[in-house]
Design an enzyme around this catalytic site. Structure first.
Site, PDB file in Angstrom:
ATOM      1  N   LYS A   1       0.869  -1.191   0.000  1.00 33.67           N
ATOM      2  CA  LYS A   1       0.000   0.000   0.000  1.00 33.67           C
ATOM      3  C   LYS A   1       0.893   1.224   0.000  1.00 33.67           C
ATOM      4  O   LYS A   1       1.826   1.331   0.805  1.00 33.67           O
ATOM      5  CB  LYS A   1      -0.857   0.045   1.271  1.00 33.67           C
ATOM      6  CG  LYS A   1      -2.193  -0.610   1.201  1.00 33.67           C
ATOM      7  CD  LYS A   1      -2.818  -0.538   2.579  1.00 33.67           C
ATOM      8  CE  LYS A   1      -4.124   0.181   2.561  1.00 33.67           C
ATOM      9  NZ  LYS A   1      -4.778   0.189   3.877  1.00 33.67           N
TER      10      LYS A   1
HETATM   11  C1  E4P Z   1      -8.287   0.808   4.404  1.00 40.05           C
HETATM   12  O1  E4P Z   1      -7.520  -0.140   4.490  1.00 40.05           O
HETATM   13  C2  E4P Z   1      -8.036   1.986   5.266  1.00 40.05           C
HETATM   14  O2  E4P Z   1      -6.676   2.003   5.672  1.00 40.05           O
HETATM   15  C3  E4P Z   1      -8.932   1.998   6.490  1.00 40.05           C
HETATM   16  O3  E4P Z   1     -10.225   1.513   6.162  1.00 40.05           O
HETATM   17  C4  E4P Z   1      -9.005   3.392   7.078  1.00 40.05           C
HETATM   18  O4  E4P Z   1     -10.015   3.423   8.049  1.00 40.05           O
HETATM   19  P1  E4P Z   1     -10.092   4.655   9.090  1.00 40.05           P
HETATM   20  O5  E4P Z   1     -10.519   5.874   8.312  1.00 40.05           O
HETATM   21  O6  E4P Z   1     -11.130   4.216  10.112  1.00 40.05           O
HETATM   22  O7  E4P Z   1      -8.704   4.825   9.697  1.00 40.05           O
END
Ligand code: E4P
Length: 219
Positions: free
Chosen positions: A85
């Site tokens: 990522k």
């Molecule tokens: C997806 O993998 C994102 O990193 C994650 O859903 C982010 O969620 P948040 O906005 O609750 O931190």
């Protein structure tokens, strides 16, 4: 539509894997903080083995192009189903990394995105997955459902194969609305996915039928 689990907890993954509904896992630095004390590489490998050939997203925390590239190349050597990522950085360094890595055949999940511009740039740079942070985008005054619809149309019209992952999920209702808007994938936290089988009327009806059966069998 695919469902990913948004966690690095092997307990949570093990539980929901038994439902037969999981198509992948996503993690990030905040999710790993919930697992503080575990060995990062061991945990990534453990999750990848649990998922078989299903994708497991692991986020680079690199702050230079070299660090991001090194992270991605290291991550994919942990297990074949790791998807690095990379965040959509304001200076375009993330895009440069995606462009380089995609040309090396490494599938990338471009993350921390809030609008269509970012999704389109990530796609053109070579992303395999583009992650829209649904509720953070709403917090910022964006219209993520509209963004999802527009992106789904745009990739179809331009014949891109990138898949939109909707993350940052806070309620089961988010899942319904995102699915209806045409997201390719939704990544859902354990707490939220655990709430999804429940409906008040379903519970009441099961209890009604259970009572009826006890009467029928004179129990
Ligand atoms: C997806 O993998 C994102 O990193 C994650 O859903 C982010 O969620 P948040 O906005 O609750 O931190």
């Amino acid at each position: 539509m695919e469902i990913f689990l948004d966690t690095a907890s092997v307990t949570e993954i093990s539980h929901i894997l038994r439902w037969g509904i999981i198509d992948g896992v996503t993690t990030n630095q905040k999710i790993f903080l919930n697992e503080k004390g575990v060995d990062f590489q061991d945990r990534v490998l453990e999750i990848c083995k649990m998922l078989g050939n299903k994708p497991v997203s692991v986020e680079s925390n690199g702050s230079t192009l070299e660090e991001i590239l090194n992270d991605a190349r290291f991550f994919v050597n942990i297990a074949p189903n790791v998807i690095p990522k990379i965040a959509m950085t304001a200076d375009g360094m993330g895009l440069e990394a995606i462009n380089i890595l995609s040309k090396e055949g490494i599938k990338i999940n471009v993350t921390v995105m809030m609008n269509l511009n970012q999704l389109m740039l990530a796609t053109k740079a070579g992303a395999t997955y583009v992650s829209l942070f649904y509720n953070r985008a709403k917090d910022a005054g964006e219209n993520p459902l509209q963004t999802i619809r527009e992106y789904a149309d745009w990739v179809k019209e331009n014949r891109y194969s990138a898949k939109l992952i909707a993350g940052s999920i806070r309620h089961p209702k988010d899942v319904e609305q995102i699915a209806a808007a045409g997201a390719h994938i939704i990544t859902i936290p354990y707490k939220i996915i655990s709430e999804m089988p429940y409906h008040k009327k379903t519970q009441e009806t099961i209890e009604e039928f259970d009572k009826a059966w006890k009467e029928f069998t004179n129990k």
